[in-house]
Design a protein around this motif. Structure first.
Motif, PDB file in Angstrom:
ATOM      1  N   ARG A 179       0.841  -1.205   0.000  1.00  0.00           N
ATOM      2  CA  ARG A 179       0.000   0.000   0.000  1.00  0.00           C
ATOM      3  C   ARG A 179       0.875   1.254   0.000  1.00  0.00           C
ATOM      4  O   ARG A 179       0.624   2.201  -0.758  1.00  0.00           O
ATOM      5  CB  ARG A 179      -0.940   0.009   1.213  1.00  0.00           C
ATOM      6  N   GLU A 180       1.888   1.277   0.829  1.00  0.00           N
ATOM      7  CA  GLU A 180       2.794   2.425   0.888  1.00  0.00           C
ATOM      8  C   GLU A 180       3.532   2.612  -0.431  1.00  0.00           C
ATOM      9  O   GLU A 180       3.657   3.735  -0.937  1.00  0.00           O
ATOM     10  CB  GLU A 180       3.794   2.227   2.032  1.00  0.00           C
ATOM     11  N   TRP A 181       4.004   1.523  -1.022  1.00  0.00           N
ATOM     12  CA  TRP A 181       4.685   1.541  -2.320  1.00  0.00           C
ATOM     13  C   TRP A 181       3.770   2.149  -3.387  1.00  0.00           C
ATOM     14  O   TRP A 181       4.180   3.033  -4.138  1.00  0.00           O
ATOM     15  CB  TRP A 181       5.090   0.112  -2.676  1.00  0.00           C
ATOM     16  N   ALA A 183      -7.719   2.639  -5.828  1.00  0.00           N
ATOM     17  CA  ALA A 183      -6.565   1.895  -6.348  1.00  0.00           C
ATOM     18  C   ALA A 183      -5.856   1.131  -5.235  1.00  0.00           C
ATOM     19  O   ALA A 183      -5.524  -0.055  -5.391  1.00  0.00           O
ATOM     20  CB  ALA A 183      -5.596   2.852  -7.045  1.00  0.00           C
ATOM     21  N   VAL A 184      -5.642   1.784  -4.111  1.00  0.00           N
ATOM     22  CA  VAL A 184      -4.955   1.139  -2.991  1.00  0.00           C
ATOM     23  C   VAL A 184      -5.810  -0.006  -2.432  1.00  0.00           C
ATOM     24  O   VAL A 184      -5.291  -1.072  -2.096  1.00  0.00           O
ATOM     25  CB  VAL A 184      -4.572   2.172  -1.918  1.00  0.00           C
ATOM     26  N   LEU A 185      -7.116   0.188  -2.360  1.00  0.00           N
ATOM     27  CA  LEU A 185      -8.012  -0.868  -1.889  1.00  0.00           C
ATOM     28  C   LEU A 185      -7.952  -2.090  -2.807  1.00  0.00           C
ATOM     29  O   LEU A 185      -7.820  -3.226  -2.352  1.00  0.00           O
ATOM     30  CB  LEU A 185      -9.449  -0.348  -1.799  1.00  0.00           C
ATOM     31  N   VAL A 215      -3.390  -8.432  -3.405  1.00  0.00           N
ATOM     32  CA  VAL A 215      -2.212  -8.925  -2.671  1.00  0.00           C
ATOM     33  C   VAL A 215      -2.644  -9.840  -1.527  1.00  0.00           C
ATOM     34  O   VAL A 215      -2.068 -10.919  -1.332  1.00  0.00           O
ATOM     35  CB  VAL A 215      -1.363  -7.746  -2.164  1.00  0.00           C
ATOM     36  N   SER A 216      -3.652  -9.435  -0.787  1.00  0.00           N
ATOM     37  CA  SER A 216      -4.123 -10.261   0.330  1.00  0.00           C
ATOM     38  C   SER A 216      -4.610 -11.621  -0.160  1.00  0.00           C
ATOM     39  O   SER A 216      -4.329 -12.647   0.465  1.00  0.00           O
ATOM     40  CB  SER A 216      -5.237  -9.546   1.094  1.00  0.00           C
ATOM     41  N   ASN A 217      -5.321 -11.641  -1.280  1.00  0.00           N
ATOM     42  CA  ASN A 217      -5.778 -12.913  -1.839  1.00  0.00           C
ATOM     43  C   ASN A 217      -4.600 -13.798  -2.229  1.00  0.00           C
ATOM     44  O   ASN A 217      -4.608 -15.005  -1.985  1.00  0.00           O
ATOM     45  CB  ASN A 217      -6.679 -12.682  -3.055  1.00  0.00           C
ATOM     46  N   ALA A 268     -16.254  -4.219  -7.668  1.00  0.00           N
ATOM     47  CA  ALA A 268     -16.993  -2.967  -7.475  1.00  0.00           C
ATOM     48  C   ALA A 268     -16.141  -1.732  -7.768  1.00  0.00           C
ATOM     49  O   ALA A 268     -16.662  -0.726  -8.244  1.00  0.00           O
ATOM     50  CB  ALA A 268     -17.526  -2.897  -6.043  1.00  0.00           C
ATOM     51  N   CYS A 269     -14.846  -1.806  -7.499  1.00  0.00           N
ATOM     52  CA  CYS A 269     -13.982  -0.626  -7.623  1.00  0.00           C
ATOM     53  C   CYS A 269     -13.254  -0.530  -8.953  1.00  0.00           C
ATOM     54  O   CYS A 269     -12.760   0.544  -9.308  1.00  0.00           O
ATOM     55  CB  CYS A 269     -12.945  -0.612  -6.503  1.00  0.00           C
ATOM     56  N   SER A 270     -13.166  -1.622  -9.676  1.00  0.00           N
ATOM     57  CA  SER A 270     -12.402  -1.605 -10.931  1.00  0.00           C
ATOM     58  C   SER A 270     -13.347  -1.584 -12.128  1.00  0.00           C
ATOM     59  O   SER A 270     -14.514  -1.940 -12.013  1.00  0.00           O
ATOM     60  CB  SER A 270     -11.466  -2.813 -11.001  1.00  0.00           C
TER      61      SER A 270
END
Length: 121
Positions: A20-22, A38-40, A46-48, A98-100
């Motif tokens: 997220r920081e990157w 985008a970060v979400l 990544v979490s998946n 939902a976000c993409s």
């Protein structure tokens, strides 16, 4: 179109925060609402990969004039699939959807790449 160098992830629980920081550092100048989306999306991909995929896990960002594409590659051949949400999760790919503006995956000999595109214009 500009491709940011690929980032290889470790397996620690701090990896999503580091990614997220990157991403926030790379996406300076992006509208705050689009940056949050985008970060979400990146965090969910990544979490998946960390929860359901296999090492090595690599993240790539492609920035075009009208969209961003995040690509998360892992060594698991199992496809990413939305599932019914429950107390243990199951909301990640629903949030990505939902976000993409679109998302999908490519299978290859060494695993899969799950990607998502978000508008930036």
């Amino acid at each position: 179109m500009r491709t940011i160098p690929t980032r290889e992830l470790g397996t620690g629980t701090d990896q999503p925060a580091q990614v997220r920081e990157w991403a926030q550092d790379l996406l300076t100048g992006l509208d705050p609402e689009r940056l949050a989306d985008a970060v979400l999306v990146l965090d969910e991909l990544v979490s998946n990969a960390l929860c359901h995929g296999a090492a090595p896990i690599r993240v790539r960002l492609v920035r075009a004039a009208d969209h961003l594409r995040f690509e998360v590659t892992d060594a698991s051949p199992r496809p990413a699939r939305p599932r019914q949400p429950d107390m243990d999760g199951g909301r990640g790919l629903m949030l990505v959807d939902a976000c993409s503006r679109r998302w999908g995956q490519w299978r290859h000999d060494t695993g899969k790449t799950v990607w998502a595109e978000l508008p930036v214009g």
